[in-house]
Motif scaffolding. Structure first.
Motif, PDB file in Angstrom:
ATOM      1  N   VAL A 179     -14.631 -42.463 -82.554  1.00  0.00           N
ATOM      2  CA  VAL A 179     -14.059 -41.748 -81.350  1.00  0.00           C
ATOM      3  C   VAL A 179     -13.942 -40.062 -81.793  1.00  0.00           C
ATOM      4  O   VAL A 179     -14.031 -40.020 -82.877  1.00  0.00           O
ATOM      5  N   ASP A 180     -13.897 -39.523 -80.847  1.00  0.00           N
ATOM      6  CA  ASP A 180     -13.636 -38.223 -80.991  1.00  0.00           C
ATOM      7  C   ASP A 180     -12.299 -37.779 -80.999  1.00  0.00           C
ATOM      8  O   ASP A 180     -11.502 -38.550 -79.966  1.00  0.00           O
ATOM      9  N   VAL A 181     -11.692 -37.008 -81.648  1.00  0.00           N
ATOM     10  CA  VAL A 181     -10.327 -36.643 -81.775  1.00  0.00           C
ATOM     11  C   VAL A 181     -10.110 -34.999 -81.583  1.00  0.00           C
ATOM     12  O   VAL A 181     -11.127 -34.297 -81.897  1.00  0.00           O
ATOM     13  N   GLN A 182      -8.618 -34.898 -80.876  1.00  0.00           N
ATOM     14  CA  GLN A 182      -8.616 -33.454 -80.793  1.00  0.00           C
ATOM     15  C   GLN A 182      -7.169 -33.203 -81.378  1.00  0.00           C
ATOM     16  O   GLN A 182      -6.374 -33.529 -81.258  1.00  0.00           O
ATOM     17  N   PHE A 183      -7.158 -31.699 -82.008  1.00  0.00           N
ATOM     18  CA  PHE A 183      -5.833 -31.363 -82.537  1.00  0.00           C
ATOM     19  C   PHE A 183      -4.575 -30.847 -81.390  1.00  0.00           C
ATOM     20  O   PHE A 183      -5.233 -30.538 -80.300  1.00  0.00           O
ATOM     21  N   VAL A 184      -3.563 -31.514 -81.942  1.00  0.00           N
ATOM     22  CA  VAL A 184      -2.528 -31.232 -80.973  1.00  0.00           C
ATOM     23  C   VAL A 184      -1.503 -30.431 -81.666  1.00  0.00           C
ATOM     24  O   VAL A 184      -1.210 -29.182 -81.159  1.00  0.00           O
ATOM     25  N   ARG A 185      -0.963 -30.794 -82.917  1.00  0.00           N
ATOM     26  CA  ARG A 185      -0.207 -30.013 -83.717  1.00  0.00           C
ATOM     27  C   ARG A 185       0.207 -30.502 -85.005  1.00  0.00           C
ATOM     28  O   ARG A 185       0.056 -31.809 -85.254  1.00  0.00           O
ATOM     29  N   ARG A 223     -12.454 -38.864 -76.631  1.00  0.00           N
ATOM     30  CA  ARG A 223     -13.639 -39.416 -76.250  1.00  0.00           C
ATOM     31  C   ARG A 223     -13.596 -40.905 -76.681  1.00  0.00           C
ATOM     32  O   ARG A 223     -13.290 -41.366 -77.753  1.00  0.00           O
ATOM     33  N   SER A 224     -13.790 -41.890 -75.853  1.00  0.00           N
ATOM     34  CA  SER A 224     -13.913 -43.210 -76.189  1.00  0.00           C
ATOM     35  C   SER A 224     -14.979 -43.656 -77.386  1.00  0.00           C
ATOM     36  O   SER A 224     -15.964 -42.656 -77.560  1.00  0.00           O
ATOM     37  N   ALA A 225     -14.893 -44.753 -77.763  1.00  0.00           N
ATOM     38  CA  ALA A 225     -15.986 -45.185 -78.958  1.00  0.00           C
ATOM     39  C   ALA A 225     -17.391 -44.903 -78.530  1.00  0.00           C
ATOM     40  O   ALA A 225     -17.653 -45.438 -77.448  1.00  0.00           O
ATOM     41  N   TYR A 226     -18.148 -44.704 -79.386  1.00  0.00           N
ATOM     42  CA  TYR A 226     -19.631 -44.547 -79.378  1.00  0.00           C
ATOM     43  C   TYR A 226     -20.060 -44.796 -80.676  1.00  0.00           C
ATOM     44  O   TYR A 226     -19.549 -44.637 -81.604  1.00  0.00           O
ATOM     45  N   GLU A 255      -7.330 -28.525 -87.418  1.00  0.00           N
ATOM     46  CA  GLU A 255      -6.470 -27.379 -86.916  1.00  0.00           C
ATOM     47  C   GLU A 255      -7.611 -26.119 -86.633  1.00  0.00           C
ATOM     48  O   GLU A 255      -7.305 -25.385 -85.692  1.00  0.00           O
ATOM     49  N   LYS A 256      -8.615 -26.147 -87.501  1.00  0.00           N
ATOM     50  CA  LYS A 256      -9.511 -25.041 -87.364  1.00  0.00           C
ATOM     51  C   LYS A 256     -10.282 -24.772 -86.294  1.00  0.00           C
ATOM     52  O   LYS A 256     -11.455 -24.266 -85.981  1.00  0.00           O
ATOM     53  N   ARG A 257     -10.238 -26.333 -85.503  1.00  0.00           N
ATOM     54  CA  ARG A 257     -11.086 -26.378 -84.175  1.00  0.00           C
ATOM     55  C   ARG A 257     -10.400 -26.383 -82.930  1.00  0.00           C
ATOM     56  O   ARG A 257     -10.494 -27.365 -82.216  1.00  0.00           O
ATOM     57  N   PRO A 258      -9.569 -25.229 -82.753  1.00  0.00           N
ATOM     58  CA  PRO A 258      -8.751 -25.366 -81.524  1.00  0.00           C
ATOM     59  C   PRO A 258      -9.510 -25.463 -80.243  1.00  0.00           C
ATOM     60  O   PRO A 258     -10.284 -24.731 -79.901  1.00  0.00           O
ATOM     61  N   GLY A 259      -9.046 -26.542 -79.290  1.00  0.00           N
ATOM     62  CA  GLY A 259      -9.526 -26.935 -78.123  1.00  0.00           C
ATOM     63  C   GLY A 259     -11.127 -27.611 -78.314  1.00  0.00           C
ATOM     64  O   GLY A 259     -11.545 -27.846 -77.410  1.00  0.00           O
ATOM     65  N   GLN A 260     -11.320 -28.024 -79.497  1.00  0.00           N
ATOM     66  CA  GLN A 260     -12.712 -28.538 -79.814  1.00  0.00           C
ATOM     67  C   GLN A 260     -12.285 -29.942 -80.243  1.00  0.00           C
ATOM     68  O   GLN A 260     -11.237 -30.398 -80.542  1.00  0.00           O
ATOM     69  N   THR A 261     -13.286 -30.945 -80.222  1.00  0.00           N
ATOM     70  CA  THR A 261     -13.071 -32.158 -80.782  1.00  0.00           C
ATOM     71  C   THR A 261     -13.922 -32.363 -81.890  1.00  0.00           C
ATOM     72  O   THR A 261     -14.599 -31.743 -82.240  1.00  0.00           O
ATOM     73  N   GLU A 262     -13.692 -33.344 -82.770  1.00  0.00           N
ATOM     74  CA  GLU A 262     -14.263 -33.874 -83.972  1.00  0.00           C
ATOM     75  C   GLU A 262     -14.278 -35.374 -83.938  1.00  0.00           C
ATOM     76  O   GLU A 262     -13.433 -35.937 -83.587  1.00  0.00           O
ATOM     77  N   HIS A 263     -15.534 -35.717 -84.291  1.00  0.00           N
ATOM     78  CA  HIS A 263     -15.747 -37.463 -84.433  1.00  0.00           C
ATOM     79  C   HIS A 263     -15.100 -37.821 -85.593  1.00  0.00           C
ATOM     80  O   HIS A 263     -15.071 -37.058 -86.682  1.00  0.00           O
TER      81      HIS A 263
END
Length: 152
Positions: free
Chosen positions: A100-106, A70-73, A19-27
């Motif tokens: 993969v990369d994920v992004q916070f929704v809620r 993001r798809s797997a890498y 959640e601390k990364r709004p709008g960003q992604t995290e691997h």
């Protein structure tokens, strides 16, 4: 679009960290199970929805929603001898592990605990509630997804 459940220990990386990364992604690194790796590498796609699950804590359960961004890498942590996820058998030219990369929704309004999920006959086929399941990534049917969120 597919639906997934991904486990993480809140002391390592929890929903609050994401959640601390709004709008960003995290691997999503460190997966060292071939079946989970194969699902991430072969099936997960950007836009897929993820139930974020806290494990190995006082109240294990579903705590939030993320999406695959993001798809797997190749999982670069496998190549770093100073990383706890290092795998000396993984070669950058032929990687063994992926992420993969994920992004916070809620966040969910409340934790939907593992014990609550186990008590629901509607979730009988959910891999998470099967005895001995240790996968950190698992598929969730759309019906299971909707039912779990209805418990919120």
């Amino acid at each position: 679009m597919k639906f997934w459940l991904m486990k993480s220990e809140p002391g390592e990386f929890g929903i609050d960290d994401l959640e601390k990364r709004p709008g960003q992604t995290e691997h999503w690194d460190g997966v060292r199970n071939y079946q989970a790796r194969n699902m991430m590498r072969d099936e997960m796609q950007p836009g897929d929805q993820v139930l974020f699950y806290h494990s190995n804590c006082e109240t294990p359960g579903v705590v939030g929603i993320a999406r695959v961004a993001r798809s797997a890498y190749p999982d670069h942590t496998a190549f770093d001898p100073n990383d706890k996820h290092y795998d000396p058998a993984s070669d950058p030219a032929k990687p063994r592990w992926f992420m993969v990369d994920v992004q916070f929704v809620r966040k969910l309004e409340r934790t939907i605990s593992l014990s609550e999920l186990k008590d629901r006959p509607e979730l009988e086929g959910l891999a998470l509630v099967r005895r001995g399941n240790r996968l950190s990534v698992m598929p969730v049917s759309e019906g299971q997804w909707q039912f779990i969120l209805s418990l919120e």
